[in-house]
Design a protein around this motif. Structure first.
Motif, PDB file in Angstrom:
ATOM      1  N   LEU A  67       0.828  -1.209   0.000  1.00  0.00           N
ATOM      2  CA  LEU A  67       0.000   0.000   0.000  1.00  0.00           C
ATOM      3  C   LEU A  67       0.859   1.254   0.000  1.00  0.00           C
ATOM      4  N   VAL A  68       1.950   1.225   0.758  1.00  0.00           N
ATOM      5  CA  VAL A  68       2.852   2.385   0.798  1.00  0.00           C
ATOM      6  C   VAL A  68       3.453   2.641  -0.578  1.00  0.00           C
ATOM      7  N   LEU A  69       3.929   1.591  -1.236  1.00  0.00           N
ATOM      8  CA  LEU A  69       4.536   1.770  -2.560  1.00  0.00           C
ATOM      9  C   LEU A  69       3.488   2.185  -3.587  1.00  0.00           C
ATOM     10  N   ALA A  70       2.251   1.662  -3.468  1.00  0.00           N
ATOM     11  CA  ALA A  70       1.199   2.086  -4.379  1.00  0.00           C
ATOM     12  C   ALA A  70       0.880   3.574  -4.205  1.00  0.00           C
ATOM     13  N   LEU A  71       0.829   4.025  -2.958  1.00  0.00           N
ATOM     14  CA  LEU A  71       0.596   5.446  -2.699  1.00  0.00           C
ATOM     15  C   LEU A  71       1.743   6.300  -3.241  1.00  0.00           C
ATOM     16  N   PHE A  72       2.970   5.826  -3.060  1.00  0.00           N
ATOM     17  CA  PHE A  72       4.128   6.576  -3.541  1.00  0.00           C
ATOM     18  C   PHE A  72       4.118   6.695  -5.064  1.00  0.00           C
ATOM     19  N   PHE A  73       3.922   5.577  -5.755  1.00  0.00           N
ATOM     20  CA  PHE A  73       4.000   5.608  -7.209  1.00  0.00           C
ATOM     21  C   PHE A  73       2.791   6.294  -7.839  1.00  0.00           C
ATOM     22  N   GLN A  74       1.590   6.043  -7.312  1.00  0.00           N
ATOM     23  CA  GLN A  74       0.397   6.592  -7.942  1.00  0.00           C
ATOM     24  C   GLN A  74       0.133   8.037  -7.525  1.00  0.00           C
ATOM     25  N   THR A  75       0.174   8.281  -6.215  1.00  0.00           N
ATOM     26  CA  THR A  75      -0.119   9.636  -5.737  1.00  0.00           C
ATOM     27  C   THR A  75       1.085  10.560  -5.885  1.00  0.00           C
TER      28      THR A  75
ATOM     29  N   TYR B  17       1.847   7.549 -11.408  1.00  0.00           N
ATOM     30  CA  TYR B  17       1.762   6.293 -12.157  1.00  0.00           C
ATOM     31  C   TYR B  17       0.308   5.838 -12.273  1.00  0.00           C
ATOM     32  N   THR B  18       0.004   5.123 -13.353  1.00  0.00           N
ATOM     33  CA  THR B  18      -1.294   4.454 -13.447  1.00  0.00           C
ATOM     34  C   THR B  18      -1.272   3.217 -12.530  1.00  0.00           C
ATOM     35  N   PRO B  19      -2.449   2.663 -12.207  1.00  0.00           N
ATOM     36  CA  PRO B  19      -2.440   1.443 -11.389  1.00  0.00           C
ATOM     37  C   PRO B  19      -1.597   0.315 -11.992  1.00  0.00           C
ATOM     38  N   LEU B  20      -1.645   0.167 -13.321  1.00  0.00           N
ATOM     39  CA  LEU B  20      -0.850  -0.884 -13.959  1.00  0.00           C
ATOM     40  C   LEU B  20       0.639  -0.590 -13.847  1.00  0.00           C
TER      41      LEU B  20
ATOM     42  N   ALA C 218      12.853   6.458 -10.122  1.00  0.00           N
ATOM     43  CA  ALA C 218      12.661   5.557  -8.978  1.00  0.00           C
ATOM     44  C   ALA C 218      12.099   4.204  -9.391  1.00  0.00           C
ATOM     45  N   GLY C 219      11.164   4.183 -10.337  1.00  0.00           N
ATOM     46  CA  GLY C 219      10.532   2.933 -10.737  1.00  0.00           C
ATOM     47  C   GLY C 219      11.519   1.903 -11.249  1.00  0.00           C
ATOM     48  N   TRP C 220      12.502   2.349 -12.020  1.00  0.00           N
ATOM     49  CA  TRP C 220      13.528   1.442 -12.535  1.00  0.00           C
ATOM     50  C   TRP C 220      14.614   1.177 -11.506  1.00  0.00           C
ATOM     51  N   ALA C 221      15.009   2.208 -10.789  1.00  0.00           N
ATOM     52  CA  ALA C 221      16.140   2.070  -9.870  1.00  0.00           C
ATOM     53  C   ALA C 221      15.834   1.148  -8.700  1.00  0.00           C
ATOM     54  N   ILE C 222      14.559   1.086  -8.306  1.00  0.00           N
ATOM     55  CA  ILE C 222      14.207   0.278  -7.125  1.00  0.00           C
ATOM     56  C   ILE C 222      14.073  -1.203  -7.459  1.00  0.00           C
ATOM     57  N   ALA C 223      14.021  -1.549  -8.754  1.00  0.00           N
ATOM     58  CA  ALA C 223      13.758  -2.935  -9.159  1.00  0.00           C
ATOM     59  C   ALA C 223      14.774  -3.940  -8.605  1.00  0.00           C
ATOM     60  N   PRO C 224      16.097  -3.692  -8.699  1.00  0.00           N
ATOM     61  CA  PRO C 224      17.036  -4.693  -8.154  1.00  0.00           C
ATOM     62  C   PRO C 224      16.872  -4.917  -6.653  1.00  0.00           C
ATOM     63  N   ALA C 225      16.604  -3.844  -5.905  1.00  0.00           N
ATOM     64  CA  ALA C 225      16.430  -3.985  -4.462  1.00  0.00           C
ATOM     65  C   ALA C 225      15.178  -4.797  -4.148  1.00  0.00           C
ATOM     66  N   LEU C 226      14.086  -4.540  -4.884  1.00  0.00           N
ATOM     67  CA  LEU C 226      12.862  -5.313  -4.658  1.00  0.00           C
ATOM     68  C   LEU C 226      13.037  -6.772  -5.073  1.00  0.00           C
TER      69      LEU C 226
ATOM     70  N   ASP D 183       4.862  17.172   2.037  1.00  0.00           N
ATOM     71  CA  ASP D 183       4.655  16.340   0.837  1.00  0.00           C
ATOM     72  C   ASP D 183       5.959  15.826   0.232  1.00  0.00           C
ATOM     73  N   ASP D 184       6.864  15.377   1.076  1.00  0.00           N
ATOM     74  CA  ASP D 184       8.095  14.736   0.598  1.00  0.00           C
ATOM     75  C   ASP D 184       7.807  13.239   0.457  1.00  0.00           C
ATOM     76  N   TYR D 185       7.367  12.844  -0.732  1.00  0.00           N
ATOM     77  CA  TYR D 185       6.941  11.463  -0.954  1.00  0.00           C
ATOM     78  C   TYR D 185       8.060  10.445  -0.784  1.00  0.00           C
ATOM     79  N   PRO D 186       9.279  10.715  -1.282  1.00  0.00           N
ATOM     80  CA  PRO D 186      10.346   9.731  -1.061  1.00  0.00           C
ATOM     81  C   PRO D 186      10.629   9.461   0.415  1.00  0.00           C
ATOM     82  N   VAL D 187      10.639  10.494   1.239  1.00  0.00           N
ATOM     83  CA  VAL D 187      10.887  10.298   2.661  1.00  0.00           C
ATOM     84  C   VAL D 187       9.740   9.516   3.308  1.00  0.00           C
TER      85      VAL D 187
END
Length: 520
Positions: free
Chosen positions: A309-317, A321-324, A382-390, A452-456
Motif C-alpha cells: 500500500l505504501v509503494l502504491a501510494l508513492f507511485f500513484q499519488t 503512475y497508473t495502477p498498472l 525511482a521505478g527502474w532504480a528500485i527494481a534490483p532492491a525489490l 509532501d516529501d513522498y520519497p521520505v
C-alpha cells in the motif's frame, strides 16, 4: 483425571504416524487445483484496491463506505479461518472446500452484478467468508496428501502462491481495468473469478480425496463464538483505520484481548474434559515449532502486507503512475519471491530454519536498499532504480514464507491439520491487518510533517517493514539455536544410553519431536 497428552489425543497407531499412508496417484493434480483456488481467493484481498476511485464514482459511494469493499472482505476472511479449519477436520475437508468454492463463485458473480454499494459490500462480506473456508483446507490437504520431502516441495508451491498473490494483486487489477475500460470495468475484477471457479469446482469434484476428517464431528460452539467475537473486536478498528477506526474504536482492543483470554481459558477447559476444541492450545504449547512459527509469520506479515500500500501510494499519488504502472514497478519482488519459494520447498528438509534466517537477512537487505534508493535517486527514475532492491527482497521473502509454513506445521497431526493451518493463517491475517493500517498511516503522517516529501514518506514505511523483518529474524534465530541445543541434548542422551532415544525424530537444524509431541 488429568487431560490426555497430545500423543494420546492425536490418533496414531503404535507403528508410527505414517502407518497406513498410501500416496494418492493424483495428489499433485489435486494440489494444483487447490493452489489455483487459493491464489484466486488471496488475490481478491488486494486486487480491488486499484479500482476504489472508479467504484466510488460509479456507485455514488462515500470514501468510508467504498473502503468496506476491501476491508469487509479482509475482515470476514480472517474471522472464518480457524472455525473453518476445525470444521474441515471434523466434517471433511473436501466437503468444506467444495462448499466454500461454490460460495466464492456465487458471491463473485453477485459482486460483479451489484447495482449499489450496499449490495457490493454485502457480496464482498460473503465472498470473504467463503475464502476463509477455503484457505485452511489448502494446507490441510498438503498435510493429508504428502509426506517427507514431497511435503516440503508442496509447501514450497503453497508459499509461492501466498507470496505471489499478495504482491501481484495491484498488477492484476491494473491489467484487468486496462482491458475492461469504461465506467463498469471494475465489475470484471469479480466476474473473472466465475469461469475459473467453475472449472476448479469440476476438477475438485474429481481429484480431491474423500474422507480426511479426523475429528469426532463435534463442534465447540462456545469456543467459536468467543474466538469470533474476540477476533472481530481486534480486527474491526484495524480494517476501519482509514475511516478513523483507531481513534474512535480503540476501546475494542481491550474488549478483544479479554474475549481472546476467555477463549484460551475455555479451550483449556474443553481439553481437560477430553472434548474437541475449535483450536487446541497444545498446538502452541506442546507441538514443536508451531508457536514460534506462528509468531514469526505474524510479525513478518506486518511489514510484508503493509508495504504494498505504501509503494502504491508513492507511485500513484506521488509520481502519477497508473495502477498498472504502479503494479509493474513492484513486480520484481513477486518474481523473486515465486522463484525462491519453489526452490526453498525442495531445500527445507535439508536446511530447515536456516533457510528462514537467510531469507529474513536478505529481506532486510533488499528493503533497506529500496529505502536508500528512494531517498537518493531522482523520483523520475525511482521505478527502474528500485527494481534490483525489490528483486533481492523478493528472493528473501520466498525463503521465509514457504519454509516457515513447513517448519510450523511439520509436527502437527493430520487430524488437526485444518485447525492448525487456520490458526497459522489467522495469525498472518492479524499481522497483515496491523501492517495495512499502520504503514499507510505512517506514510501520511510523515508526508504531512515533511511538506509532501513522498520519497521520505515511502522510505519511512520501508523502514518499518525492515523492523518487522528484524523482529521475525530474532524469532528465527531463537528457534534455530533452540533446535540445535535440542539436537545436542538428544545426541548426549543417545550416547549415554548407548542408543537413540525412543520416539525421537531428528531433522534439519536439530528439529526433532519426542514421543510426547503430536505427530502427523
Amino acid at each position: 483425571m488429568p487431560p490426555r497428552s497430545p500423543a494420546e489425543a492425536a490418533p496414531r497407531s503404535a507403528a508410527g504416524p505414517d502407518e497406513g499412508y498410501r500416496p494418492d496417484p493424483r495428489r499433485w493434480h489435486a494440489l494444483s487445483v487447490t493452489l489455483v483456488v487459493g491464489f484466486m481467493s488471496l488475490l481478491d484481498v488486494s486486487i480491488v484496491s486499484v479500482a476504489l476511485p472508479s467504484l466510488q464514482s460509479d456507485l455514488g459511494a462515500t470514501p468510508a463506505t467504498v473502503q468496506w469493499v476491501v476491508s469487509g472482505y479482509a475482515l470476514t476472511f480472517g474471522l472464518a479461518l480457524v472455525p473453518a479449519g476445525r470444521l474441515g477436520d471434523a466434517l471433511g475437508r473436501r466437503r468444506l472446500f467444495l462448499a466454500g468454492l461454490a460460495g466464492f463463485v456465487l458471491a463473485s458473480a453477485a459482486a460483479g452484478a451489484a447495482p449499489s454499494i450496499g449490495w457490493l459490500v454485502a457480496a464482498r462480506l460473503v465472498q470473504g467468508l467463503a475464502a476463509g473456508c477455503l484457505a485452511p483446507q489448502n494446507s490441510a490437504f498438503i498435510q493429508q496428501l504428502f509426506r517427507g520431502a514431497e511435503r516440503g516441495r508442496a509447501f514450497g508451491l503453497f508459499g509461492a502462491t501466498v507470496g505471489i498473490s499478495t504482491a501481484v494483486g495491484p498488477v492484476a487489477g491494473g491489467a484487468i481495468l486496462g482491458l475492461a475500460s469504461g465506467p463498469d470495468g471494475w465489475r470484471w475484477l469479480f466476474y473473472v473469478n466465475v469461469p475459473i471457479g467453475v472449472v476448479a469446482f469440476l476438477l475438485a469434484l474429481r481429484l480431491l480425496p474423500r474422507g480426511g476428517s479426523g475429528g469426532r464431528g463435534r463442534i465447540d460452539v462456545v469456543g467459536v463464538l468467543l474466538l469470533g467475537a474476540g477476533a472481530l473486536a481486534v480486527l474491526f478498528p484495524l480494517v476501519q483505520a482509514e475511516a478513523g477506526g483507531l481513534s474512535r474504536l480503540w476501546w475494542l482492543f481491550a474488549v478483544g484481548v479479554a474475549l481472546l483470554g476467555a477463549f484460551v481459558a475455555w479451550e483449556r477447559r474443553v481439553v481437560a474434559r477430553d472434548g474437541q476444541p475449535v483450536f487446541d492450545p497444545r498446538l502452541v504449547t506442546q507441538t514443536r515449532g508451531y508457536g514460534i512459527g506462528a509468531a514469526l509469520g505474524t510479525v513478518y506479515f506486518v511489514g510484508f502486507s503493509g508495504i504494498w500500500l505504501v509503494l502504491a501510494l508513492f507511485f500513484q499519488t506521488g509520481l502519477g503512475y497508473t495502477p498498472l504502472q504502479s503494479g509493474l514497478a513492484v513486480t520484481p519482488f513477486a518474481l523473486g519471491s515465486a522463484s525462491s519459494a519453489v526452490v526453498a520447498g525442495r531445500l527445507v528438509e535439508r536446511y530447515g530454519r536456516r533457510l528462514t534466517v537467510l531469507g529474513l537477512v536478505t529481506v532486510i537487505a533488499g528493503l533497506a536498499a529500496a529505502a536508500g534508493v528512494l531517498l537518493l535517486v531522482p523520483p523520475s527514475a525511482a521505478g527502474w532504480a528500485i527494481a534490483p532492491a525489490l528483486l533481492l527482497g523478493g528472493v528473501g521473502g520466498g525463503l521465509v514464507i514457504s519454509p516457515n509454513i513447513t517448519m510450523t506445521l511439520r509436527d502437527v497431526p493430520v487430524a488437526m491439520a485444518g485447525a492448525a493451518g487456520g490458526g497459522l493463517q489467522t495469525a498472518q491475517r492479524f499481522g497483515a491487518a496491523v501492517g495495512t493500517a499502520a504503514l499507510p498511516g505512517l506514510f501520511y503522517l510523515v508526508l504531512g510533517a515533511t511538506g509532501d516529501d513522498y520519497p521520505v514518506a515511502a522510505a519511512s514505511g520501508l523502514a518499518v517493514s525492515v523492523l518487522g523483518a528484524a523482529a521475525a529474524l530474532v524469532l528465527g534465530v531463537v528457534d534455530l539455536r533452540r533446535n540445535r541445543a535440542g539436537d545436542r541434548d538428544g545426541a548426549d542422551r543417545a550416547a549415554g544410553d548407548g542408543g537413540p532415544v525412543p520416539g525421537e525424530r531428528h531433522g534439519p537444524d536439530g528439529v526433532h519431536s519426542h514421543g510426547h509431541a503430536w505427530h502427523g
